[in-house]
Design a protein around this motif. Structure first.
Motif, PDB file in Angstrom:
ATOM      1  N   PRO A 132      59.172  43.422  58.882  1.00  0.00           N
ATOM      2  CA  PRO A 132      57.959  42.679  58.537  1.00  0.00           C
ATOM      3  C   PRO A 132      57.147  43.211  57.206  1.00  0.00           C
ATOM      4  O   PRO A 132      56.442  42.679  56.536  1.00  0.00           O
ATOM      5  CB  PRO A 132      57.316  43.073  59.859  1.00  0.00           C
ATOM      6  CG  PRO A 132      58.099  44.192  60.383  1.00  0.00           C
ATOM      7  CD  PRO A 132      59.544  43.915  60.109  1.00  0.00           C
ATOM      8  N   ASP A 133      57.281  44.584  57.039  1.00  0.00           N
ATOM      9  CA  ASP A 133      56.721  45.329  56.038  1.00  0.00           C
ATOM     10  C   ASP A 133      57.324  44.884  54.678  1.00  0.00           C
ATOM     11  O   ASP A 133      56.696  44.678  53.603  1.00  0.00           O
ATOM     12  CB  ASP A 133      56.915  46.834  55.911  1.00  0.00           C
ATOM     13  CG  ASP A 133      56.212  47.518  57.138  1.00  0.00           C
ATOM     14  OD1 ASP A 133      55.194  46.947  57.994  1.00  0.00           O
ATOM     15  OD2 ASP A 133      56.420  48.641  57.491  1.00  0.00           O
ATOM     16  N   ARG A 135      58.632  41.797  54.096  1.00  0.00           N
ATOM     17  CA  ARG A 135      58.125  40.413  54.070  1.00  0.00           C
ATOM     18  C   ARG A 135      56.719  40.381  53.460  1.00  0.00           C
ATOM     19  O   ARG A 135      56.462  39.463  52.621  1.00  0.00           O
ATOM     20  CB  ARG A 135      58.223  39.639  55.049  1.00  0.00           C
ATOM     21  CG  ARG A 135      59.997  39.364  55.539  1.00  0.00           C
ATOM     22  CD  ARG A 135      60.181  38.364  56.595  1.00  0.00           C
ATOM     23  NE  ARG A 135      61.283  37.672  56.670  1.00  0.00           N
ATOM     24  CZ  ARG A 135      61.565  36.707  57.019  1.00  0.00           C
ATOM     25  NH1 ARG A 135      60.513  36.033  57.783  1.00  0.00           N
ATOM     26  NH2 ARG A 135      62.612  35.765  56.944  1.00  0.00           N
ATOM     27  N   PHE A 136      56.067  41.223  54.074  1.00  0.00           N
ATOM     28  CA  PHE A 136      54.558  41.190  53.741  1.00  0.00           C
ATOM     29  C   PHE A 136      54.216  41.411  52.123  1.00  0.00           C
ATOM     30  O   PHE A 136      53.494  40.916  51.469  1.00  0.00           O
ATOM     31  CB  PHE A 136      53.747  42.183  54.680  1.00  0.00           C
ATOM     32  CG  PHE A 136      52.255  42.315  54.210  1.00  0.00           C
ATOM     33  CD1 PHE A 136      51.364  41.194  54.491  1.00  0.00           C
ATOM     34  CD2 PHE A 136      51.749  43.493  53.637  1.00  0.00           C
ATOM     35  CE1 PHE A 136      50.029  41.577  53.989  1.00  0.00           C
ATOM     36  CE2 PHE A 136      50.718  43.702  53.308  1.00  0.00           C
ATOM     37  CZ  PHE A 136      49.618  42.427  53.651  1.00  0.00           C
ATOM     38  N   TRP A 169      54.140  39.887  60.938  1.00  0.00           N
ATOM     39  CA  TRP A 169      53.837  41.078  60.180  1.00  0.00           C
ATOM     40  C   TRP A 169      53.224  42.052  60.824  1.00  0.00           C
ATOM     41  O   TRP A 169      53.703  43.401  60.484  1.00  0.00           O
ATOM     42  CB  TRP A 169      53.171  40.657  58.811  1.00  0.00           C
ATOM     43  CG  TRP A 169      53.656  39.907  57.852  1.00  0.00           C
ATOM     44  CD1 TRP A 169      55.159  39.470  57.666  1.00  0.00           C
ATOM     45  CD2 TRP A 169      52.997  38.737  57.252  1.00  0.00           C
ATOM     46  NE1 TRP A 169      55.203  38.639  56.765  1.00  0.00           N
ATOM     47  CE2 TRP A 169      54.116  37.937  56.387  1.00  0.00           C
ATOM     48  CE3 TRP A 169      51.821  38.767  56.672  1.00  0.00           C
ATOM     49  CZ2 TRP A 169      53.809  37.061  55.423  1.00  0.00           C
ATOM     50  CZ3 TRP A 169      51.371  37.770  55.844  1.00  0.00           C
ATOM     51  CH2 TRP A 169      52.398  36.934  55.308  1.00  0.00           C
TER      52      TRP A 169
END
Length: 411
Positions: A132-133, A135-136, A169
């Motif tokens: 998630p990090d 992707r963000f 996220w």
């Protein structure tokens, strides 16, 4: 000892390294170029043997700028697909994040050169990532690229999924602020999405609550921007800005107090208050791009709504005429305008010269409106309970009467 290199003739990594290296050194002549190309290929092979995928990605990206200027969009996409696929070989979230930063930063260095294909490459990278990090970070890079490269249309459709993205996220408040502001800026650039831009700007301001004055001060410019966007918007008549600390700080601000006063007029007062303000601050309104005639139009509609909410459901034509400062023959026209804008539901009693209001839109929804809603719900609840009691009482009477008739028949 023989080392098995994890490549094959079908593995695209080494051919891509050779291809980009040859492009980079093409102008140097074969005597200079060939040794450099061989060196880069050997370094790439060594990285693959040792599993140093980050180093390999960095090596492949060294020629990225030259690649962008010398190959077709199709070849460009193929080259970066190979580079981006390296993230699938990384073992930890931290390595993945580092690779995502390395690749996306390189892609966004020249945002005005082929911005659409750069954005497409970023989306491909995003879909290959798992953390998630990571992707963000890539999504934020895509937002900045869309804004700086003026390709907002390509990313706007993804905004419908922002809420689900945030759940995925699981980012903190500061990152949410950055996201909401970046989205608002992209939508502002995409001029057809003014209402959505205001929505995300409001989301940004809503993240400030209870911070110290230093942190809060960073939102001053955006708070002013939100106020001006609200006043300008011809189809937005309700907002929660007044209740936000980020906006409330403007009330006593030496530079922006008048802007706050303007918002307060539009949300809590009527046309006469605006006209008085405009007479004293016309230069301020012009400096923010506000058109006096447009403000009057909006303020007339909002004043009419205020009458509907405060005149016990019936508004005399004369009161509308005086409040909106219009002629007798314009009263019904403005009522129709308010109905068309879905601000009120009403009937016009031409015989008695009154407007009978059945529903009106509140300009803001604060404590007073919540209390009023609570009172209405309590009243409705009482009425429903009374109705149920009446029905049950009638049912008992009917049952008693039926039993009595049956008793008489038996005798």
């Amino acid at each position: 000892m023989t080392t098995v290199v994890p490549t094959s003739e079908e593995d695209p990594v080494l051919p891509v390294v050779r291809f980009t290296a040859e492009l980079s050194w093409a102008d140097a002549g074969p005597e200079v170029a060939e040794p450099q190309v061989t060196r880069l290929c050997m370094e790439a092979q060594e990285c693959m043997v040792m599993g140093r995928w980050l180093d390999l990605a960095s090596l492949m990206l060294t020629s990225a700028d030259i690649v962008f200027s010398k190959v077709s969009d199709k070849d460009l996409e193929c080259i970066f697909t190979v580079i981006c696929n390296l993230v699938s070989k990384l073992q930890t979230p931290n390595e993945e994040l580092e690779a995502a930063k390395l690749i996306s930063t390189k892609i966004t260095q020249q945002p005005t050169d082929k911005p659409a294909i750069r954005l497409k490459i970023l989306f491909n990278l995003y879909n290959l990532l798992e953390g998630p990090d990571s992707r963000f970070f890539v999504y934020m890079q895509a937002l900045n690229l869309a804004l700086n490269g003026k390709v907002a249309d390509h990313i706007v459709p993804s905004f419908k999924r922002i809420d689900s993205f945030l759940k995925e996220w699981n980012v903190g408040v500061k990152d949410q602020r950055n996201l909401f502001l970046a989205v608002a800026n992209v939508l502002k650039e995409n001029k057809s999405s003014g209402k959505d831009s205001f929505k995300f700007l409001t989301k940004y301001l809503a993240t400030f609550s209870g911070e110290d004055s230093y942190v809060m001060s960073e939102a001053k410019e955006e708070a002013v921007r939100a106020i001006i966007e609200f006043v300008k918007a011809p189809d937005t008549f309700q907002c929660d800005l007044l209740g936000m600390p980020a906006v409330g700080q403007l009330e006593k601000d030496a530079k922006y107090a008048l802007v706050y006063q303007l918002l307060n007029i539009f949300l809590t007062q009527r046309l006469d208050a605006y006209l008085e303000f405009q007479a004293a601050n016309s230069t301020l309104l012009k400096s923010h791009g506000l058109v006096h005639e447009d403000c009057i139009t909006k303020m007339r509609l909002m004043s009419l709504v205020d009458l509907g909410c405060n005149e016990s459901g019936q508004i005399p034509y004369t009161l509308i005429k005086d409040t909106l400062r219009i002629n007798d023959d314009e009263v019904e026209l403005w009522v129709v305008n308010a109905i068309t804008a879905k601000l009120i539901d009403c009937k016009m009693d031409q015989m008695n010269q009154v407007v009978i209001v059945s529903r009106c839109t509140e300009r803001l929804f604060g404590q007073q409106q919540w209390h009023a809603l609570r009172s209405k719900l309590a009243s409705w609840r009482g009425n429903v309970a009374s109705l149920i009691s009446t029905i049950q009482a009638n049912k008992i009477v009917e049952e008693d009467g039926s039993q009595a008739m049956q008793g008489m028949a038996i005798r």
